[in-house]
Design an enzyme around this catalytic site. Structure first.
Site, PDB file in Angstrom:
ATOM      1  CG  MET A  53      -0.177   0.174   2.561  1.00  0.00           C
ATOM      2  SD  MET A  53      -1.309   0.347   3.942  1.00  0.00           S
ATOM      3  CE  MET A  53      -0.145   0.575   5.275  1.00  0.00           C
ATOM      4  CB  ALA A  54       3.183   2.708   1.623  1.00  0.00           C
TER       5      ALA A  54
ATOM      6  CB  VAL B 197       9.490   1.976   2.241  1.00  0.00           C
ATOM      7  CG1 VAL B 197      10.317   2.378   3.452  1.00  0.00           C
ATOM      8  CG2 VAL B 197       8.149   1.430   2.688  1.00  0.00           C
TER       9      VAL B 197
ATOM     10  CE  LYS C 163       5.242   1.438   5.495  1.00  0.00           C
ATOM     11  NZ  LYS C 163       4.510   0.376   6.222  1.00  0.00           N
TER      12      LYS C 163
ATOM     13  CG  ASP D  91       0.107  -9.672   8.240  1.00  0.00           C
ATOM     14  OD1 ASP D  91       0.068 -10.888   7.955  1.00  0.00           O
ATOM     15  OD2 ASP D  91       0.441  -8.789   7.439  1.00  0.00           O
TER      16      ASP D  91
END
Length: 485
Positions: A1-2, A4, A19, A113
């Protein structure tokens, strides 16, 4: 989702990770919420084994997070590169992970997770957990989007695979799978799809690690068995309980420990238990037999005295057994004295005598050596003596004019020098470069009480910075924002 990025904080002179939420996802509300959850969860936690978050914000509609930079790799890659990993190091890695998980659970945060890809290991084998993106959304369905579990399904607890709410025991199950992978180099279950793997987690028993490596003690395999029990009630009640069990799993006192099994014959159904009449004293029992059951008060006192002696002997033996146990001395060379003390305390050891000596290899305040040294055995509670660097004794000064100030200053400080900075105006030298130094090239200088002055350009050079640089450093100083605007 990002994405870095590796960045450098010029104010605090340190590398950081930035990030930045992906542009194609910045309008997705679910991704935005996950990004915000990660920031909120991480900022609540202050633990040496959790990646720290320094700053969060938004710039031109883009959310960003500034985090601690961990120079190293993730645990998944480390296992592939270094397998087989020595058992004492496996225990050390898991103890660090458990310490971080214990801190998160104490703050009411369930990671959900946990996997080797979310565990970072630096060059000194220090462990740090990251990625709390789905941590506090424990009320949501784990299998709402099956495709999103492809990277995590190998470590998924049976209750999460069924779609139930995750608990602390769900994290402990994932930790058991991680321990399994550290010991065997593989995950216990493979499959063609995420669903097929998830089915195995709540249907099939975890394969025996001792079948793959007979050198693994039964006590250590029992930790895997208990952590990965299908029923959450059979698992460890906390990360601390698992850490306590793991810490002694290599001790010779547990060499003959039997394989752990769970007895589920009693399904919890309500049962009526009949009391036999002969369990009660009969009314027709002879009077003399009834009187024989009465014990004199004196015999009670003797019994109490004997019991007290037994308890004292047991307590003394227990104390001797605990403090007589040994642990593997951790590798603390190159760490600061503060970091070394924290690592030793985590291994139930104490810092002993600290001596200082000059070193051209280790920076100032870094540990040069320890006694007993790394990998040797030491009794719990014993002291470890440290030799700490005072920096170099003498140093032949180089020509630093035209070099980058930040890197030169960091290098000289590591050698024990005090570095001071003076800012002057210049239209000829690039910002951040050194104009002059107070010790000429070739000068032999003692580090003790010596100050090296460095000069760099002043504010008039900031106007030449582009808007791109302004975005990268806007969280560090408002001065650059004003000058660039």
């Amino acid at each position: 989702m990002a994405n870095v990025y590796l960045a450098h904080d010029e104010v605090l002179d340190r590398d950081v990770s930035v990030k930045l939420l992906r542009l194609d996802l910045r309008d997705d509300p679910n991704t935005q919420r996950r990004f915000e959850r990660e920031a909120m969860a991480a900022t609540q936690l202050n633990d040496p084994h959790i990646v720290g978050v320094y700053d969060i914000g938004e710039e031109h509609g883009m959310q960003f997070m500034v985090m601690q930079y961990v120079k190293g790799t993730d645990l998944k890659a480390y296992i592939k590169q270094h397998f087989p990993i020595p058992l004492p190091q496996v225990v050390d890695i898991m103890e660090q992970v458990l310490s971080a998980v214990e801190t998160a659970h104490a703050h009411g945060i369930i990671h959900r997770d946990l996997k080797p890809q979310n565990i970072l290991i630096d060059e000194n084998k220090n462990i740090k957990i990251t990625d709390f993106g789905i941590a506090i959304a424990a009320y949501q369905d784990s299998l709402t989007q099956t495709n999103t579990l492809m990277g995590s399904v190998h470590y998924l607890s049976p209750e999460q695979a069924r779609g139930s709410i995750a608990t602390k025991q769900s994290d402990i199950y994932s930790l058991g799978i991680i321990l399994y992978e550290l010991l065997t180099g593989t995950v216990p279950f493979e499959g063609e799809t995420a669903v097929s793997i998830a089915l195995k987690h709540f249907r099939d028993e975890i394969p025996s690690v001792r079948n793959k490596n007979r050198a693994i003690p039964q006590a250590l395999e029992n930790v895997v068995i208990k952590a990965t029990a299908k029923d959450p009630a059979d698992r460890y009640s906390s990360a601390k309980e698992m850490a306590d069990d793991l810490r002694t799993s290599l001790d010779h006192s547990r060499d003959n420990e039997p394989r752990l099994t769970f007895n589920h014959d009693d399904d919890g159904e309500t049962k009526v238990i009949e009391l036999h009449h002969d369990a009660k004293p009969s009314k027709e029992e002879p009077k003399e037999n009834h009187e024989e059951q009465k014990q004199p008060k004196r015999s009670h006192k003797i019994t109490i005295a004997i019991s007290s002696v037994v308890v004292l002997i047991a307590a003394a033996f227990g104390g001797w057994w605990y403090f007589g146990r040994t642990v593997v001395t951790p590798d603390i060379d190159g760490k600061s004295a503060t970091q070394a003390e924290r690592v030793l305390n985590a291994h139930h050891l104490q810092v002993g005598k600290i001596t200082h000596q000059n070193s051209s290899t280790y920076g100032k305040n870094q540990v040069i050596s320890s006694s007993p040294d790394a990998s040797s055995k030491a009794r719990i509670g014993s002291r470890v003596n440290l030799v700490v660097s005072s920096g170099v004794t003498k140093w032949t000064m180089a020509d630093y004019v035209g070099s980058d100030y930040d890197s030169v200053a960091s290098n000289l400080r590591d050698k024990g020098f005090k570095v001071e900075k003076k800012t002057v105006y210049s239209d000829k030298v690039e910002p951040g470069q050194i104009i002059k130094q107070n010790y000429a090239k070739g000068k032999v200088v003692k580090t003790a009480n010596q100050t090296v002055l460095k000069f760099r350009p002043g504010r008039n050079q900031l106007r030449f910075l582009t808007l791109k640089v302004k975005i990268l450093v806007r969280f560090k100083t408002s001065l650059i924002r004003t000058s660039c605007s």
